[in-house]
Design an enzyme around this catalytic site. Structure first.
Site, short mmCIF file in Angstrom:
data_model
loop_
_atom_site.label_atom_id
_atom_site.label_comp_id
_atom_site.label_asym_id
_atom_site.label_seq_id
_atom_site.Cartn_x
_atom_site.Cartn_y
_atom_site.Cartn_z
N GLU A 1 -1.15 4.18 4.77
CA GLU A 1 -0.49 4.58 5.70
C GLU A 1 -0.95 5.59 6.92
OE1 GLU A 1 1.81 3.51 2.09
OE2 GLU A 1 -0.08 4.67 2.53
N ARG B 1 3.34 9.94 3.43
CA ARG B 1 1.99 9.79 3.10
C ARG B 1 1.13 9.97 4.36
NH1 ARG B 1 1.05 5.29 -1.23
NH2 ARG B 1 -0.31 7.04 -2.24
N LYS C 1 -0.69 -13.64 -10.10
CA LYS C 1 0.76 -13.02 -9.99
C LYS C 1 2.00 -13.99 -10.31
CE LYS C 1 3.12 -9.86 -7.08
NZ LYS C 1 3.04 -9.28 -5.82
#
Length: 621
Positions: free
Chosen positions: A370, A398, A284
């Site tokens: 979640e 969610r 990244k």
């Protein structure tokens, strides 16, 4: 942003993916270098997501080079990693408008381009959607390929594993690419491993493997020995066991920054049938040293000078609501060891970094899960501890079933600290916190609080944390506070509002952080202003008195009008047969597009001028 053909001579030849495929392979490493630099230059001028896109330059080029997009479907998970994809698919010259009002959408967006197959924003949806597309592609029989690109963070969510489990059952023609930018297995990347990956993706290996299984079917003992040996050898060089048990042919890990090797692998994989899983290792922030060193800080950036190697120091005078929450966490944990704080992979965004360092045994990051976060909190509450779920408004959507089934029905005392309530801004439709008041208000026993400033936020967090009759929610916005003086923590009386200003005829009932705008309007219109504080339970006595003493009411909230706080006032007035006109102000029945918070509030008339204009126009009817 005018495109510099001299600075980017190879990228200039790849304005579309069709042009990209005309380039000789030996030019592609240079193309990747230019694409990475162009991304850096663009985002530094416009702001936006940076580190993720820098890490997927090579795989993006390789995918569009090998696959016949847009006929073949590329599905990007979340979308932070999709900037290079946008640049290569005809949007290069508009990339500097990304995340801005009327500009490019921050994530893949179907209305924006035929190359954006799935509109995304929340993570871990790519494999499920890709599976559906692959099933239809097989029925049509036109040779369409389906590729899902998912990050190592997004694949932690249950939805991704549900989809992979289903894929292993029905075995569609689909390729899942895991973009792994963690460092734990980086030593596996190298010439030997890349060669192994090419072998594992080739037809010869697969034919030998499948024919060997067929031959050994009638020799159970030998078959078991060979299978164990194969699994043992492969586990030493590739982490394949889990994905193969789910029914995928595992390939990798491969160097995600070697574009020519990726192309050779993808050319092999494209001709394969059934479910394939390609594991690539990327870094990244690749190619920009500051982002490589600190990819979290460089994940989403403001405008900056790339040559400086640092982000501009933005030292707001006032703390953000996320910081207010984080400071309250530390303050409470210092005197209460039974506090347990939970986040679904939003430690920094939710202001929990210091708390996580100071109280590691009381902090849990459950990754992008979640649903698990909420039910995990339920287990903690049942065991007698005091859980707090720190979560964004749109992410709590969610876990809605878990809030109802695992928390509210059981009347568990869990505090939901809901960040990013209301208008969020540049991330657009998927991230605006428009619906939390609506979807929470209908849950029996839920106490919902909307602070109007940072002091109120602290008091409400304290009140919710000590409330033992059931779940509570404190819903606060993105951005900085108002400068309110922080008072000693005290429990608020549940369901009681405060009159901020007395006026004549008109009363404004404010829910949340538009209080300053409401106060200005109330002064100009000589209206009574009430900070309602609680969406549920409502202050029924106060509202009844306001109805008796005023000729009209206005409700104000930064959330969906339909079913929101204003609707609860309407319901109360009707149930008591009070005859009084009510104007509900808030967000309309549509998905709110991207823009700054100020721009959106202006466009939807939720700034001072807009609120006043709406009230005056209504009063004249």
């Amino acid at each position: 942003m005018n495109f510099d053909t001299i600075k980017y001579p190879i990228l200039a030849l790849a304005g579309t993916v069709q042009e990209l495929r005309l380039l000789p392979k030996e030019k592609l490493p240079l193309l990747c270098k230019e694409l990475r630099q162009y991304l850096l230059d663009s985002v530094s001028r416009s702001s936006g997501h940076l580190a993720s896109g820098l890490g997927v330059v090579e795989v993006t080029v390789a995918l569009h080079y090998v696959y016949n997009t847009p006929f073949d479907h590329l599905i990007w998970d979340v979308g932070h990693q999709a900037y290079p994809h946008k640049i290569l698919t005809g949007r290069r010259d508009r990339i500097n408008t990304i995340r801005q009002k009327n500009g490019l959408h921050p994530f893949p967006w179907r209305e924006e381009s035929e190359y954006d197959v799935l509109s995304v924003g929340h993570s871990s949806t790519s494999i499920s959607a890709g599976l559906g597309m692959a099933v239809v592609a097989a029925r049509e029989g036109k040779g369409r390929r389906t590729v899902c690109i998912i990050g190592d963070g997004a694949i932690t969510a249950g939805m991704a594993f549900e989809a992979m489990n289903h894929a292993g059952d029905i075995k569609p023609d689909i390729l899942v690419i895991l973009n792994d930018n963690e460092m734990s297995i980086s030593e596996n990347v190298g010439a030997l491993n890349n060669r192994l990956t090419q072998i594992l993706s080739g037809n010869t290996y697969l034919r030998i493997r499948e024919r060997g299984k067929y031959v050994l079917n009638n020799i159970p003992t030998l078959k078991k020995i060979i299978k164990r040996t194969e699994s043992h050898l492969k586990s030493m060089v590739v982490p394949c066991t889990l994905f193969e048990e789910l029914g995928f042919n595992y390939i990798g890990p491969a160097d995600g920054h070697d574009v020519l090797t990726l192309i050779r692998i993808l050319e092999n994989v494209r001709n394969l049938k059934k479910t394939q899983f390609l594991h690539i290792i990327t870094k990244k922030g690749k190619g920009y040293a500051p982002a490589e060193k600190d990819p979290i800080s460089w994940h989403s950036v403001p405008k900056f000078d790339p040559s400086s190697g640092s982000l501009p120091l933005n030292m707001p005078v006032l703390p953000s609501y996320s910081e207010i929450f984080g400071n309250w966490l530390n303050e409470t944990a210092a005197i209460d060891s039974r506090l347990i704080a939970i986040t679904p992979a939003m430690c920094e965004g939710s202001g929990m970094s210091n708390f996580a360092r100071n109280y590691p045994s009381q902090y849990f990051d459950v990754a992008i899960a979640e649903q698990h976060a909420v039910t995990f909190a339920a287990g903690i509450a049942i065991s007698g501890y005091n859980p707090i779920v720190a979560i964004y408004s749109t992410f709590l959507q969610r876990a809605y079933d878990q809030v109802i089934h695992d928390v509210a029905i059981q009347k568990l005392p869990i505090l939901f600290a809901i960040d990013r309530g209301g208008i969020v801004g540049a991330d657009g439709q998927t991230h605006q916190g428009a619906f939390d008041l609506v979807y929470l208000r209908c849950i029996p026993g839920m106490v919902i609080m909307t602070p109007s400033d940072e002091n109120e936020c602290r008091q409400m967090l304290y009140t919710g944390y000590h409330y033992q009759k059931g779940p509570t929610a404190v819903r606060y916005p993105r951005g900085n506070g108002t400068g309110a003086i922080l008072q000693p923590l005290t429990k608020l009386k549940i369901g009681k509002g405060i009159i901020k200003r007395y006026g004549k005829e008109l009363a404004i009932l404010n829910f949340g952080t538009l209080l300053l705008e409401a106060l200005s309007v109330a002064d100009q219109l000589d209206a009574t202003l009430v900070d309602m504080r609680f969406v549920k339970p409502l202050d029924e006595i106060l509202i009844t008195e306001l109805c008796i003493n005023h000729k009209a009411l206005v409700t104000l909230e930064e959330g969906s009008i339909k079913g929101g706080a204003g609707s609860s006032v309407n319901e109360l007035i009707m149930s008591k047969r009070l005859c009084l006109p009510v104007l509900n102000l808030g967000l309309p029945d549509e998905f709110i597009p991207q823009g700054t918070q100020e721009e959106i509030r202006h466009d939807y008339q939720l700034d001072t001028i807009g609120i006043k204009q709406q009230i005056q126009a209504w009063l004249m009817l």
